[in-house]
Design a protein around this motif. Structure first.
Motif, PDB file in Angstrom:
ATOM      1  N   ILE A  69       0.856  -1.198   0.000  1.00 48.21           N
ATOM      2  CA  ILE A  69       0.000   0.000   0.000  1.00 48.21           C
ATOM      3  C   ILE A  69       0.888   1.243   0.000  1.00 48.21           C
ATOM      4  O   ILE A  69       2.043   1.206   0.409  1.00 48.21           O
ATOM      5  N   GLY A 103      -3.211   4.447   1.544  1.00 53.43           N
ATOM      6  CA  GLY A 103      -3.667   3.343   2.391  1.00 53.43           C
ATOM      7  C   GLY A 103      -3.347   3.593   3.847  1.00 53.43           C
ATOM      8  O   GLY A 103      -4.167   3.331   4.735  1.00 53.43           O
ATOM      9  N   ILE A 147      -4.298  -1.477  -3.431  1.00 52.73           N
ATOM     10  CA  ILE A 147      -3.128  -2.290  -3.096  1.00 52.73           C
ATOM     11  C   ILE A 147      -2.458  -2.610  -4.428  1.00 52.73           C
ATOM     12  O   ILE A 147      -3.143  -2.987  -5.382  1.00 52.73           O
ATOM     13  N   GLY A 195      -6.837  -1.049   0.398  1.00 46.68           N
ATOM     14  CA  GLY A 195      -5.585  -0.448   0.847  1.00 46.68           C
ATOM     15  C   GLY A 195      -5.768   0.220   2.198  1.00 46.68           C
ATOM     16  O   GLY A 195      -4.872   0.201   3.053  1.00 46.68           O
ATOM     17  N   GLY A 215      -1.102   5.053  -4.110  1.00 43.58           N
ATOM     18  CA  GLY A 215      -1.969   3.918  -3.833  1.00 43.58           C
ATOM     19  C   GLY A 215      -3.433   4.298  -3.825  1.00 43.58           C
ATOM     20  O   GLY A 215      -4.152   4.053  -2.848  1.00 43.58           O
TER      21      GLY A 215
END
Lengths: 622, 139
Positions: free
Chosen positions: A162, A166, A175, A189, A345
């Protein structure tokens, strides 16, 4: 057990314990693998009161039965659990290279609960599974973390990681595998971030796999792989990537423009389409494990404001979400923003949709500079998007970052002033870049009935309406007219069966278009030894769909939640679908009848569940 | 063949259609972007039943038979399905899925052409009308 290993890793991050569990073969036969098997494990655990970001929340990574078996497109992995974006069932699939490595290490999946006391990494090296300190990686972007992990664990290790989004628990944080392939949707994430889990490294030294009939499988594989590679869809995707037909989609009204307010901008279509990327920015093609199609792009912007070094290029969804959806025809900007979102992410679909909603809200005066920390949010202003909005969201900076990091539905609910009317979602998950008004009314039906919310890959309906599916063995041999409701409920039943099989078997929808039903059945039989016929296989698909709906019922959803927003249902204002209404309620009513779903509760009736061998589950909900 | 008396008839009609396409401002611009040699192969109905277009280098040419250069894309189908296709009454994706159309080579040109089929069909119907074959126009 054939095909699958039967083993999963169980991790309790709070206790710091790691164990292994063997799953009953019956689970695989009934729910296949991938998101289907994940749903079964989630159902068994039964923690429906646990919030998605609570330590007790369950996060499941699960392979399909064909992972690592060198079949084009068949080595994806699913992550699943309760989505922090929607609050209901969520799953997200990723290609790349994680699934085969996990399989080679000896596991079908990983179940993670708890919260680590400090940032951690889960490291899987065959039988040695450990939690290690991730402090050196915390706060860093995905590309550098991936590089760092490769340096430490060897270039052949596989990673899922991540980014800062995240860690900050942005509700649509993704992710990433190998810093290129995304478990994009549903915000898992953020779940990893809430668990202090920065990533997973897997490294296998063995490749032992036991399948039921190796010779028959190998013969079939040698038939199927070349056919998949030579299919027109594969040629198209290999040449020009997943955005290959963006130009054509624009003409059909499938590509959303200006937050789904328009279905047509021909010039934009021609500037954003896949061949433009090929001609101007492509440096090489790339592929997921064993895939002969190679639809992935590696791109570079050599000069200009969006100069971007060579790296993972954008897919169709990202190009449309940060292009036409924002009323922009700047293809180079989509390459840049793709890299920025990947490194933070962020799911580019929900991120693009949330920003497009904010653009419209700002235009309408529903958001003002007082709400946006003084930022003007204008259509096609990609400089503000890339340099201000995306970082603000990923890092939850200021009022604006906090507002948008929760997703478009939450932002609209907080903003009020009817701004919810121009969100585009189902069950809280932002719609992907296929507008059902032009893409096909069956797509509207499957968006609305999708357990995880608006989704174009939960079923093959988009391809069925396009004419790219032909399954006479199971009754799908008729032509669908995209912009009507005719035969859509009937085909939606088939699409849910086939889509659930695809996603539970962890196949790529681009790769399996050429697969005939008999070949699907043979694959399950040769690999897993199920001795299925087509009917048994479809029953497994149907069961997966039903189970996900039962889970959502436990989260409080009913038939009323099978819906789309006013923006998505108003007749298109321009383009090919202009003025055509979608009969969503009529399609849903008929679909419920055909699928044995109760029209109020929105779950399969007790009789339906019993018919599908789910009497135990029925007892829990009826 | 359901629509044609001989194999010359469809090729004549299709070439006339392309003559119109080449001078149509929208279509000529679109065709130049294709930048490929495409062979439309209907030889399942007879050995001479084919024609080609060459859209390379900003020039547009077409002719009966096979091109002198190797085509980038070959589309093989029946002359009847070609009639349906140029009339925009055949879903090309479905026809390919069901094996009615076979495609070999680069698909870039095909994707550039597909969004223009509606306009092409208008010109094709004009050709049929002007050549006394209005009975072939598909509603």
């Amino acid at each position: 057990m054939f095909g699958n290993t039967g083993k999963i890793i169980e991790v309790d991050l709070s206790a710091g314990t790691i164990g292994q569990k063997t799953l009953p073969e019956e689970y695989y036969k009934k729910y296949i693998g991938g998101s289907g098997l994940a749903a079964k494990l989630f159902w068994d655990r039964g923690n429906f009161d646990t919030e998605p970001l609570a330590p007790e929340a369950m996060l499941v990574f699960m392979n399909g039965p064909f992972a690592g078996l060198k079949m084009s497109g068949a080595s994806r992995n699913s992550v699943a659990g309760r989505s922090p974006l929607t609050g209901v069932w969520g799953d997200s699939s990723c290609g790349g290279y994680f699934a085969p490595e996990l399989r080679y290490a000896g596991y079908d999946g990983i179940v993670i609960t708890g919260k680590a006391k400090a940032p951690s990494l889960l490291v899987i090296e065959d039988d040695n599974v450990s939690l290690v300190d991730a402090a050196p990686y915390w706060g860093k972007g995905i590309e550098s973390v991936n590089d760092g992990l490769k340096e430490k664990y060897g270039k052949n290790c596989r990673t899922v990681v991540i980014g800062p989004a995240g860690e900050k628990q942005v509700k649509f944080a993704n992710i990433m595998n190998e810093a290129h392939h995304a478990f994009g949707r549903a915000g898992f994430g953020a779940v990893m971030g809430a668990k202090n889990l920065k990533g997973i490294v897997v490294k296998a030294t063995k490749k032992d796999m036991t399948i039921a009939d190796p010779a028959a499988y190998e013969k079939l594989r040698k038939e199927v792989n070349p056919a998949l590679k030579e299919a027109l869809a594969a040629v198209v995707l290999g040449e020009n990537g997943t955005a290959a037909n963006l130009e054509g989609g624009m003409v059909n009204g499938d590509v959303p423009v200006k937050n789904f307010a328009s279905n047509y901008n021909e010039e934009m279509g021609s500037k954003l389409t896949g061949s433009e990327l090929t001609d101007n920015y492509l440096t090489k093609r790339s592929a997921c494990a064993f895939c002969a199609i190679a639809c992935k792009r590696v791109a570079e912007v050599k000069e200009g404001p969006w100069k971007t070094p060579e790296g993972p290029g954008p897919e169709y969804e990202t190009i449309a979400a940060f292009g036409s959806l924002m009323n922009s025809a700047d293809l180079a900007a989509t390459i840049k923003v793709n890299r920025v979102c990947n490194d933070y992410g962020l799911d580019t679909i929900s991120c693009g949709m949330t920003i497009a909603w904010a653009m419209e809200a700002f235009e309408k005066g529903h958001l003002t500079k007082a709400d946006t920390d003084g930022v003007e949010i204008r259509w096609a202003d990609m400089e503000t998007v890339i340099n201000t909005l995306v970082p603000a969201i990923a890092l939850r900076k200021g009022n604006l970052g906090e507002l948008l990091a929760e997703g478009s539905v939450s932002a609209a609910n907080k903003t009020g002033k009817d701004s919810i009317d121009y969100t585009c979602h189902s069950k809280g998950m932002e719609a992907p870049m296929h507008d059902p008004r032009g893409g096909g009314h069956g797509l509207a039906l499957t968006y609305a009935t999708s357990p995880r919310g608006a989704c174009h890959v939960a079923t093959p309906m988009l391809f069925m309406e396009m004419g790219a599916c032909y399954w006479p063995e199971i009754g799908f041999e008729y032509e669908l007219e995209p912009m009507t409701d005719e035969n859509k409920p009937e085909s939606a039943v088939i699409s849910w069966e086939m889509g659930s099989i695809e996603n539970s078997a962890c196949w790529c929808q681009f790769a399996d278009r050429e697969m005939q039903i008999s070949q699907w059945v043979d694959l399950f039989n040769f690999v897993a030894g199920y001795n299925w016929d087509a009917d048994e296989m479809l029953r497994a698909g149907r069961r997966v769909f039903y189970l996900k709906r039962l889970i959502n019922s436990r989260f409080g959803l009913t038939a009323k939640d099978d819906d789309l927003t006013p923006r998505m249902l108003e007749p298109a204002r321009d383009g090919e679908p202009e003025g055509i209404e979608i009969n969503l309620s009529g399609m849903i009513e008929r679909f419920y009848g055909l699928a044995g779903i109760d029209p109020e509760k929105g779950i399969p009736t007790r009789d339906t569940l019993s018919e599908y061998g789910m009497a135990e589950e029925a007892a829990a909900v009826w | 063949m359901e629509f044609w008396q001989d194999t010359k008839q469809p090729i004549d009609a299709f070439l006339k259609m392309f003559e119109k396409c080449m001078v149509d401002p929208e279509l000529s611009a679109g065709l130049k972007k294709v930048n490929q040699v495409i062979l439309f192969d209907y030889t399942q109905d007879g050995p001479d039943c084919s024609f080609w277009i060459d859209t390379r280098g900003g020039k547009l040419t077409a002719g009966a038979g096979k091109p002198s250069d190797k085509p980038d894309l070959i589309m093989s189908l029946s002359a009847d399905d070609a009639h349906r296709s140029w009339s925009n009454k055949l879903n090309p994706v479905m026809a390919i899925t069901r094996g009615k159309i076979k495609v070999k080579g680069s698909a870039t040109g095909l994707l550039k052409l597909a969004p223009k089929l509606k306009r092409v069909a208008e010109l094709y119907n004009e050709v049929l009308q002007e050549s006394g074959q209005a009975d072939k126009i598909l509603k």
